[in-house]
Scaffold this motif. Sequence first.
Motif, PDB file in Angstrom:
ATOM      1  N   GLY A  15       0.793  -1.222   0.000  1.00 60.82           N
ATOM      2  CA  GLY A  15       0.000   0.000   0.000  1.00 60.82           C
ATOM      3  C   GLY A  15       0.826   1.274   0.000  1.00 60.82           C
ATOM      4  N   LYS A  67       3.866   1.678  -4.660  1.00 55.87           N
ATOM      5  CA  LYS A  67       4.761   1.179  -5.703  1.00 55.87           C
ATOM      6  C   LYS A  67       4.020   1.003  -7.031  1.00 55.87           C
ATOM      7  N   GLY A  68       2.890   0.309  -6.970  1.00 55.22           N
ATOM      8  CA  GLY A  68       2.114   0.046  -8.182  1.00 55.22           C
ATOM      9  C   GLY A  68       1.521   1.314  -8.779  1.00 55.22           C
ATOM     10  N   THR A  69       1.236   2.304  -7.928  1.00 57.48           N
ATOM     11  CA  THR A  69       0.677   3.574  -8.407  1.00 57.48           C
ATOM     12  C   THR A  69       1.731   4.376  -9.162  1.00 57.48           C
ATOM     13  N   THR A  72       6.409  -8.668  -9.423  1.00 56.61           N
ATOM     14  CA  THR A  72       6.256 -10.093  -9.115  1.00 56.61           C
ATOM     15  C   THR A  72       4.855 -10.398  -8.592  1.00 56.61           C
ATOM     16  N   ARG A  77      -0.161 -13.180  -9.320  1.00 57.48           N
ATOM     17  CA  ARG A  77      -1.634 -13.186  -9.338  1.00 57.48           C
ATOM     18  C   ARG A  77      -2.159 -13.698 -10.672  1.00 57.48           C
ATOM     19  N   GLU A  98       1.949 -14.258   3.279  1.00 60.80           N
ATOM     20  CA  GLU A  98       3.351 -14.636   3.482  1.00 60.80           C
ATOM     21  C   GLU A  98       4.083 -14.589   2.148  1.00 60.80           C
ATOM     22  N   ARG A 148      12.652  -9.080  -2.341  1.00 61.65           N
ATOM     23  CA  ARG A 148      11.966  -8.912  -1.065  1.00 61.65           C
ATOM     24  C   ARG A 148      12.663  -9.651   0.062  1.00 61.65           C
ATOM     25  N   GLN A 207      17.053 -13.010  -2.438  1.00 60.71           N
ATOM     26  CA  GLN A 207      16.602 -12.546  -3.760  1.00 60.71           C
ATOM     27  C   GLN A 207      17.505 -11.431  -4.282  1.00 60.71           C
ATOM     28  N   ARG A 242      -8.683  -0.172  -1.848  1.00 62.12           N
ATOM     29  CA  ARG A 242      -8.104  -0.329  -3.191  1.00 62.12           C
ATOM     30  C   ARG A 242      -8.952  -1.206  -4.103  1.00 62.12           C
ATOM     31  N   SER A 294      -4.148   0.578 -10.280  1.00 66.69           N
ATOM     32  CA  SER A 294      -4.793   0.646  -8.962  1.00 66.69           C
ATOM     33  C   SER A 294      -5.676   1.873  -8.846  1.00 66.69           C
ATOM     34  N   TYR A 295      -6.794   1.705  -8.179  1.00 66.30           N
ATOM     35  CA  TYR A 295      -7.668   2.836  -7.836  1.00 66.30           C
ATOM     36  C   TYR A 295      -7.927   2.781  -6.343  1.00 66.30           C
ATOM     37  N   ARG A 342      -8.391  -7.267  -4.347  1.00 71.65           N
ATOM     38  CA  ARG A 342      -7.474  -8.383  -4.142  1.00 71.65           C
ATOM     39  C   ARG A 342      -7.879  -9.179  -2.914  1.00 71.65           C
ATOM     40  N   ARG A 376       1.249  -9.398   6.036  1.00 70.96           N
ATOM     41  CA  ARG A 376       2.070  -8.804   4.971  1.00 70.96           C
ATOM     42  C   ARG A 376       3.038  -7.784   5.554  1.00 70.96           C
ATOM     43  N   LYS A 420       2.879  11.214   1.161  1.00 69.67           N
ATOM     44  CA  LYS A 420       2.387  12.399   0.441  1.00 69.67           C
ATOM     45  C   LYS A 420       1.460  11.997  -0.709  1.00 69.67           C
TER      46      LYS A 420
HETATM   47  P1  AP5 Z   1      -0.548   0.708  -4.564  1.00 73.10           P
HETATM   48  O1  AP5 Z   1       0.274   1.621  -5.412  1.00 73.10           O
HETATM   49  O2  AP5 Z   1      -1.428  -0.245  -5.279  1.00 73.10           O
HETATM   50  O3  AP5 Z   1       0.354  -0.031  -3.468  1.00 73.10           O
HETATM   51  P2  AP5 Z   1       1.605  -1.005  -3.619  1.00 73.10           P
HETATM   52  O4  AP5 Z   1       2.786  -0.360  -2.978  1.00 73.10           O
HETATM   53  O5  AP5 Z   1       1.759  -1.455  -5.030  1.00 73.10           O
HETATM   54  O6  AP5 Z   1       1.132  -2.148  -2.626  1.00 73.10           O
HETATM   55  P3  AP5 Z   1       0.868  -3.703  -2.827  1.00 73.10           P
HETATM   56  O7  AP5 Z   1      -0.202  -4.072  -1.859  1.00 73.10           O
HETATM   57  O8  AP5 Z   1       0.642  -4.042  -4.263  1.00 73.10           O
HETATM   58  O9  AP5 Z   1       2.251  -4.262  -2.352  1.00 73.10           O
HETATM   59  P4  AP5 Z   1       2.561  -5.661  -1.863  1.00 73.10           P
HETATM   60  O10 AP5 Z   1       4.028  -5.558  -1.798  1.00 73.10           O
HETATM   61  O11 AP5 Z   1       1.869  -6.058  -0.616  1.00 73.10           O
HETATM   62  O12 AP5 Z   1       1.915  -6.624  -2.956  1.00 73.10           O
HETATM   63  P5  AP5 Z   1       2.539  -7.460  -4.173  1.00 73.10           P
HETATM   64  O13 AP5 Z   1       1.535  -7.481  -5.243  1.00 73.10           O
HETATM   65  O14 AP5 Z   1       3.912  -7.001  -4.486  1.00 73.10           O
HETATM   66  O15 AP5 Z   1      -1.417   1.624  -3.581  1.00 73.10           O
HETATM   67  C1  AP5 Z   1      -2.321   1.078  -2.655  1.00 73.10           C
HETATM   68  C2  AP5 Z   1      -3.613   1.908  -2.607  1.00 73.10           C
HETATM   69  O16 AP5 Z   1      -3.328   3.218  -2.123  1.00 73.10           O
HETATM   70  C3  AP5 Z   1      -4.273   2.101  -3.971  1.00 73.10           C
HETATM   71  O17 AP5 Z   1      -5.656   2.032  -3.818  1.00 73.10           O
HETATM   72  C4  AP5 Z   1      -3.820   3.494  -4.426  1.00 73.10           C
HETATM   73  O18 AP5 Z   1      -4.784   4.109  -5.240  1.00 73.10           O
HETATM   74  C5  AP5 Z   1      -3.648   4.223  -3.098  1.00 73.10           C
HETATM   75  N1  AP5 Z   1      -2.507   5.146  -3.118  1.00 73.10           N
HETATM   76  C6  AP5 Z   1      -1.287   4.933  -3.707  1.00 73.10           C
HETATM   77  N2  AP5 Z   1      -0.480   5.991  -3.523  1.00 73.10           N
HETATM   78  C7  AP5 Z   1      -1.191   6.890  -2.784  1.00 73.10           C
HETATM   79  C8  AP5 Z   1      -0.889   8.183  -2.246  1.00 73.10           C
HETATM   80  N3  AP5 Z   1       0.329   8.762  -2.453  1.00 73.10           N
HETATM   81  N4  AP5 Z   1      -1.841   8.814  -1.523  1.00 73.10           N
HETATM   82  C9  AP5 Z   1      -3.058   8.234  -1.331  1.00 73.10           C
HETATM   83  N5  AP5 Z   1      -3.407   7.021  -1.810  1.00 73.10           N
HETATM   84  C10 AP5 Z   1      -2.485   6.356  -2.533  1.00 73.10           C
HETATM   85  O19 AP5 Z   1       2.688  -8.909  -3.518  1.00 73.10           O
HETATM   86  C11 AP5 Z   1       1.562  -9.698  -3.170  1.00 73.10           C
HETATM   87  C12 AP5 Z   1       1.998 -11.058  -2.652  1.00 73.10           C
HETATM   88  O20 AP5 Z   1       2.732 -11.760  -3.673  1.00 73.10           O
HETATM   89  C13 AP5 Z   1       2.961 -11.046  -1.452  1.00 73.10           C
HETATM   90  O21 AP5 Z   1       2.266 -10.952  -0.234  1.00 73.10           O
HETATM   91  C14 AP5 Z   1       3.687 -12.380  -1.625  1.00 73.10           C
HETATM   92  O22 AP5 Z   1       2.905 -13.457  -1.171  1.00 73.10           O
HETATM   93  C15 AP5 Z   1       3.823 -12.510  -3.128  1.00 73.10           C
HETATM   94  N6  AP5 Z   1       5.084 -11.942  -3.642  1.00 73.10           N
HETATM   95  C16 AP5 Z   1       5.204 -10.885  -4.514  1.00 73.10           C
HETATM   96  N7  AP5 Z   1       6.498 -10.628  -4.771  1.00 73.10           N
HETATM   97  C17 AP5 Z   1       7.227 -11.521  -4.045  1.00 73.10           C
HETATM   98  C18 AP5 Z   1       8.620 -11.750  -3.877  1.00 73.10           C
HETATM   99  N8  AP5 Z   1       9.530 -10.986  -4.520  1.00 73.10           N
HETATM  100  N9  AP5 Z   1       9.009 -12.740  -3.044  1.00 73.10           N
HETATM  101  C19 AP5 Z   1       8.106 -13.523  -2.402  1.00 73.10           C
HETATM  102  N10 AP5 Z   1       6.773 -13.353  -2.517  1.00 73.10           N
HETATM  103  C20 AP5 Z   1       6.324 -12.367  -3.329  1.00 73.10           C
END
Ligand code: AP5
Length: 213
Positions: free
Chosen positions: A10, A13-15, A31, A36, A57, A88, A92, A127, A136-137, A160, A171, A199
Motif C-alpha cells: 500500500g 509502488k504500483g501507483t 512479481t 496473481r 506470506e 523482497r 533474492q 483499493r 490501482s484505484y 485483491r 504482509r 504524500k
Molecule cells: P498501490 O500503489 O497499489 O500499493 P503497492 O505499494 O503497489 O502495494 P501492494 O499491496 O501491491 O504491495 P505488496 O508488496 O503487498 O503486494 P505485491 O503485489 O507485491 O497503492 C495502494 C492503494 O493506495 C491504492 O488504492 C492506491 O490508489 C492508493 N494510493 C497509492 N499511492 C497513494 C498516495 N500517495 N496517496 C493516497 N493514496 C495512494 O505482492 C503480493 C503477494 O505476492 C505477497 O504478499 C507475496 O505473497 C507474493 N510476492 C510478490 N512478490 C514476491 C517476492 N519478490 N518474493 C516472495 N513473494 C512475493
Amino acid sequence: KRLILIGPPGSGKGTQSPLIKDEYCLCHLATGDMLRAAVAAKTPLGVKAKEAMDKGELVSDDLVVGIIDEAMKKPSCQNGFILDGFPRTVVQAQKLDEMLEKKGTKVDKVLNFAIDDAILEERITGRWIHPSSGRSYHTKFAPPKVPGVDDVTGEPLIQRKDDTAEVLKSRLEAFHRQTEPVIDYYYKKGIVANLHAEKPPKEVMAEVQKALS
Ligand code: AP5
Ligand code: ZN
Ligand code: ZN
C-alpha cells in the motif's frame, strides 16, 4: 535505468510504476502481478504460490527468482527495468546481483517508499484494481471515473483477496522481518533514495523525478 521499488503493502509502488515507466520508457516487472496472473490461470506456479499469497506470506525465493529470470529476457527489458516488489529477501537481492553481473550491469537506484504502517490499512482496504493492466484505484484517494470500472478499458475492477485488514497484518510483518534487511543491503551500496510515500501521488512522483535526475 535499472530501478527497484521497495516499500510496504500500500505504499504506492504500483501507483508510481506506470508513471515512471511512461517517463523513462522501461519495462515494469511486478512479481505480485505476475504471481496473481499465474494463480488466476491455475498454472503450476500459481498453484504453488496461492497458499502463501492468501496468507500474506512470501512465496519461496526459488519461485520468484525463476519468474524474474525468465521475465528479464524480454527484449523490452534489455535497456532498463523497474522491479516492483522484487527483491523482497536478501537472498533474492543476491540472486539479482548475480543475474545482472552475468550481463555486465547492475542496479542503478533503489526507491524506498518510506511510510508509517498506520496509514496503510485505509489504503489497502479501499483499493480496487484492474487485473490485466495492474492499474490501482482507491475509493477515496483515486476513484475511477465510473465506480467499479477501469478508466482506460471500461473493464470491471476487482478487490485483491489479500487486501483485508487481517491479511495486511501478516504482509506488514513479512515486510519488516524479511524485506527491510534488503533496504540495508542497498544502503551499503549507496544507491537508496528515500521517498515520503505518505504524500499525495503527484508529490511522490516529483520526489521520484528528483531522485532519478
Ligand atoms: P498501490 O500503489 O497499489 O500499493 P503497492 O505499494 O503497489 O502495494 P501492494 O499491496 O501491491 O504491495 P505488496 O508488496 O503487498 O503486494 P505485491 O503485489 O507485491 O497503492 C495502494 C492503494 O493506495 C491504492 O488504492 C492506491 O490508489 C492508493 N494510493 C497509492 N499511492 C497513494 C498516495 N500517495 N496517496 C493516497 N493514496 C495512494 O505482492 C503480493 C503477494 O505476492 C505477497 O504478499 C507475496 O505473497 C507474493 N510476492 C510478490 N512478490 C514476491 C517476492 N519478490 N518474493 C516472495 N513473494 C512475493
Ligand atoms: Zn503493488
Ligand atoms: Zn520495520
